[in-house]
Scaffold this motif. Structure first.
Motif, mmCIF file in Angstrom:
data_model
loop_
_atom_site.group_PDB
_atom_site.id
_atom_site.type_symbol
_atom_site.label_atom_id
_atom_site.label_comp_id
_atom_site.label_asym_id
_atom_site.label_seq_id
_atom_site.Cartn_x
_atom_site.Cartn_y
_atom_site.Cartn_z
ATOM 1 N N TYR A 86 -42.446 -28.232 26.213
ATOM 2 C CA TYR A 86 -43.417 -28.994 25.528
ATOM 3 C C TYR A 86 -43.700 -28.229 24.375
ATOM 4 C CZ TYR A 86 -47.802 -31.218 24.753
ATOM 5 O OH TYR A 86 -48.962 -32.119 24.122
ATOM 6 N N LEU A 87 -43.904 -26.852 24.206
ATOM 7 C CA LEU A 87 -44.484 -26.278 23.126
ATOM 8 C C LEU A 87 -43.382 -26.410 21.952
ATOM 9 C CD1 LEU A 87 -45.901 -23.105 24.471
ATOM 10 C CD2 LEU A 87 -47.166 -25.131 23.376
ATOM 11 N N ARG A 88 -41.957 -26.353 22.492
ATOM 12 C CA ARG A 88 -40.885 -26.286 21.395
ATOM 13 C C ARG A 88 -40.655 -27.718 20.783
ATOM 14 N NH1 ARG A 88 -37.671 -23.326 25.327
ATOM 15 N NH2 ARG A 88 -37.749 -21.280 24.715
ATOM 16 N N ARG A 89 -41.360 -28.877 21.276
ATOM 17 C CA ARG A 89 -41.530 -30.240 20.654
ATOM 18 C C ARG A 89 -42.636 -30.440 20.095
ATOM 19 N NH1 ARG A 89 -38.115 -30.251 24.848
ATOM 20 N NH2 ARG A 89 -36.283 -31.548 24.746
ATOM 21 N N HIS A 90 -43.980 -29.619 20.449
ATOM 22 C CA HIS A 90 -45.089 -29.849 19.776
ATOM 23 C C HIS A 90 -45.611 -28.225 19.049
ATOM 24 C CE1 HIS A 90 -45.030 -32.793 22.827
ATOM 25 N NE2 HIS A 90 -45.703 -33.677 21.889
ATOM 26 N N THR A 91 -45.023 -28.147 18.012
ATOM 27 C CA THR A 91 -45.200 -26.898 17.267
ATOM 28 C C THR A 91 -46.601 -26.587 16.418
ATOM 29 O OG1 THR A 91 -43.918 -27.708 15.323
ATOM 30 C CG2 THR A 91 -42.638 -26.602 17.159
ATOM 31 N N THR A 92 -47.292 -27.703 16.252
ATOM 32 C CA THR A 92 -48.859 -27.554 15.919
ATOM 33 C C THR A 92 -49.863 -27.801 16.875
ATOM 34 O OG1 THR A 92 -47.754 -28.186 13.725
ATOM 35 C CG2 THR A 92 -50.282 -28.615 14.021
#
Length: 97
Positions: A86-92
């Motif tokens: 999830y964090l790799r796809r939502h970097t902000t």
């Protein structure tokens, strides 16, 4: 007809419980071996509400977040850990102040 719907709902709930439980067990085994956690660098932004439903954004810089290498977020003693996928796809990460 009601019995069929009840059986389908019970089966769906059982499948969800088995998948979440299996994911947690696999994550615990990975964490015990030392590769269940990872770190992802994300950009942190603060959002301040202004008058007339407007927002102003402030760039806070890049931060490193510890994440779990699992499908679902596991609960640890420090709270919920976000999954790495999830964090790799939502970097902000937007933090409302």
């Amino acid at each position: 007809m009601a019995r069929l719907i009840l059986r389908i709902a019970a089966l769906a709930l059982l499948i969800v419980c088995v998948v979440v439980g299996a994911d947690w067990i696999v994550w615990r085994i990975r964490a015990a071996r030392g590769n269940g956690m990872d770190e992802v660098t994300v950009t942190q932004v603060s959002a301040a509400e202004l008058k007339r439903n407007k927002e102003e954004y402030y760039f806070d810089g890049d931060i490193t977040i510890t994440c779990a290498r699992s499908i679902f977020p596991p609960l640890t003693s420090n709270g919920w850990l976000p999954p790495c996928w999830y964090l790799r796809r939502h970097t902000t990460v937007v933090q409302h102040i």
